[in-house]
Design a protein around this motif. Sequence first.
Motif, PDB file in Angstrom:
ATOM      1  N   ALA A   7      26.475  49.220  50.454  1.00 37.75           N
ATOM      2  CA  ALA A   7      27.904  47.719  51.557  1.00 37.75           C
ATOM      3  C   ALA A   7      29.013  48.874  51.465  1.00 37.75           C
ATOM      4  N   ASP A   8      29.764  48.529  52.088  1.00 33.58           N
ATOM      5  CA  ASP A   8      31.175  49.471  52.922  1.00 33.58           C
ATOM      6  C   ASP A   8      32.338  48.644  51.754  1.00 33.58           C
ATOM      7  N   VAL A   9      31.889  47.539  51.679  1.00 28.28           N
ATOM      8  CA  VAL A   9      33.070  47.089  50.744  1.00 28.28           C
ATOM      9  C   VAL A   9      32.668  46.300  49.700  1.00 28.28           C
ATOM     10  N   ALA A  10      33.433  45.882  48.129  1.00 30.35           N
ATOM     11  CA  ALA A  10      33.252  45.046  48.133  1.00 30.35           C
ATOM     12  C   ALA A  10      34.274  43.901  47.177  1.00 30.35           C
ATOM     13  N   LEU A  11      33.913  42.573  46.742  1.00 30.68           N
ATOM     14  CA  LEU A  11      34.440  41.735  46.257  1.00 30.68           C
ATOM     15  C   LEU A  11      33.641  41.817  45.471  1.00 30.68           C
ATOM     16  N   ARG A  12      34.250  41.721  43.503  1.00 35.00           N
ATOM     17  CA  ARG A  12      33.706  41.431  42.447  1.00 35.00           C
ATOM     18  C   ARG A  12      34.646  40.671  41.556  1.00 35.00           C
ATOM     19  N   ILE A  13      34.012  40.272  40.417  1.00 33.68           N
ATOM     20  CA  ILE A  13      34.440  39.627  39.151  1.00 33.68           C
ATOM     21  C   ILE A  13      33.881  40.648  37.981  1.00 33.68           C
ATOM     22  N   GLY A  14      34.955  40.998  37.769  1.00 32.81           N
ATOM     23  CA  GLY A  14      35.182  41.699  35.687  1.00 32.81           C
ATOM     24  C   GLY A  14      36.275  42.716  35.937  1.00 32.81           C
ATOM     25  N   ASN A  15      35.524  43.869  35.306  1.00 32.55           N
ATOM     26  CA  ASN A  15      36.319  44.339  34.426  1.00 32.55           C
ATOM     27  C   ASN A  15      36.721  45.479  35.594  1.00 32.55           C
ATOM     28  N   THR A  16      38.038  46.819  35.048  1.00 33.21           N
ATOM     29  CA  THR A  16      38.341  47.721  36.107  1.00 33.21           C
ATOM     30  C   THR A  16      37.173  48.421  36.285  1.00 33.21           C
ATOM     31  N   PRO A  17      37.057  48.475  37.748  1.00 35.17           N
ATOM     32  CA  PRO A  17      35.527  48.941  38.681  1.00 35.17           C
ATOM     33  C   PRO A  17      35.181  50.565  38.307  1.00 35.17           C
ATOM     34  N   GLN A  18      34.107  51.216  38.395  1.00 36.32           N
ATOM     35  CA  GLN A  18      34.141  52.566  38.709  1.00 36.32           C
ATOM     36  C   GLN A  18      35.473  53.705  38.992  1.00 36.32           C
ATOM     37  N   GLU A  19      34.911  54.867  38.790  1.00 33.74           N
ATOM     38  CA  GLU A  19      35.872  55.653  39.008  1.00 33.74           C
ATOM     39  C   GLU A  19      35.796  56.178  40.936  1.00 33.74           C
ATOM     40  N   THR A  20      34.378  56.442  40.777  1.00 30.03           N
ATOM     41  CA  THR A  20      34.579  56.348  42.983  1.00 30.03           C
ATOM     42  C   THR A  20      35.032  55.474  42.759  1.00 30.03           C
ATOM     43  N   LEU A  21      35.520  54.185  43.099  1.00 33.46           N
ATOM     44  CA  LEU A  21      35.792  53.061  43.843  1.00 33.46           C
ATOM     45  C   LEU A  21      37.060  52.782  43.617  1.00 33.46           C
ATOM     46  N   VAL A  22      37.728  52.636  44.658  1.00 32.97           N
ATOM     47  CA  VAL A  22      39.087  52.467  45.240  1.00 32.97           C
ATOM     48  C   VAL A  22      39.215  51.008  45.423  1.00 32.97           C
ATOM     49  N   GLY A  23      40.197  50.028  45.137  1.00 32.65           N
ATOM     50  CA  GLY A  23      40.853  48.996  45.628  1.00 32.65           C
ATOM     51  C   GLY A  23      42.014  48.688  45.507  1.00 32.65           C
ATOM     52  N   ARG A  24      41.847  47.656  44.694  1.00 30.90           N
ATOM     53  CA  ARG A  24      43.367  46.896  44.250  1.00 30.90           C
ATOM     54  C   ARG A  24      42.567  45.448  43.988  1.00 30.90           C
ATOM     55  N   ARG A  25      43.158  45.040  42.651  1.00 29.02           N
ATOM     56  CA  ARG A  25      42.749  43.580  42.334  1.00 29.02           C
ATOM     57  C   ARG A  25      44.142  42.778  42.710  1.00 29.02           C
ATOM     58  N   VAL A  26      43.114  42.292  43.154  1.00 26.39           N
ATOM     59  CA  VAL A  26      43.437  41.121  44.419  1.00 26.39           C
ATOM     60  C   VAL A  26      43.808  39.383  43.964  1.00 26.39           C
TER      61      VAL A  26
END
Length: 307
Positions: A143-162
């Motif tokens: 996938a290109d974009v993920a909307l996820r629930i949980g703890n801090t994401p893995q290091e290779t991913l970037v984005g923001r807490r929304v």
Amino acid sequence: MTAHNQNWDDLRFFLAVARAGTLSGAARSLGVTHSTVFRRLGAFEERLGVRLFERLPDGYALTGAGEAMQETAIRIDEEIIALSRQVTGQDQRLSGLIRITAIDMLATGLLPPHLAAFHAAQPGIELEVIVSDIPLDLTRREADVALRIGNTPQETLVGRRVGRLAFGVYASAERAAQGIDDDLAVNDWIGFGRSHGAIGQRLADWLPEMQPIYRTNSISAALAAARAGSGLAPLPCVVADRAPDLFRIALFPEDFRLDLWLLTHEDLRNTARIRAFMDFMADVLATDADLLEGRRAQAGCLGKGIP
């Protein structure tokens, strides 16, 4: 197999079977039929003149030749995926496809109006939503974009807490009218399976005596069961507060809440269509803050809290 007749598609099918261990699992990951995988794998082995898998009663296991090929195939796969990310990352067109992954609750209860608004703003961008309770691998371009629930994401991913998702205890209007025992643990409950372990564990921490009458791996299914009067359900307010035939019996404490993340791979962060989507979604989800955090209570909310 000589260099001129090597086919990456053959290696792709081989890797899918090696990773899944079954033809049906490989078929699901590739989006093809079971028979297609069977046929392609058999033809590949025939051209090579070697068996890559042992056919076992419970699946497929790599032979020695298969294990040797897997190492090379994985390396080629990783290089092709990395090249694809790098090329896509340079794309400055506001057109093309964005593949978005989310769990069922977010895909059905939160995203639809925002995706419609984004399409109206950017009609040249095509959207595909992949509903999965198992996190897809953005590094592998599942996938290109993920909307996820949980703890801090893995290091290779970037984005923001929304946002922050608040959870409450919900019951059908009929069950609420019959009366809810003040000792919430003694009521009938709808629980969650392993794929929503974080919710289940938090619920067990606050109501250790609670025994679900059944469990499900789907928040949408739990919501449907609560609406049918099967029992109380721990549900995210962003979805349950919108259901006119559900009553919020109690609101879980602040530390029950889960972070909501909007993420992409770092190689895709500057792709024009990805950047436009990420910025748009962050803005519209900010307007949902009251709903996400349970502050937009229903008229029928009974207003209790769990201490």
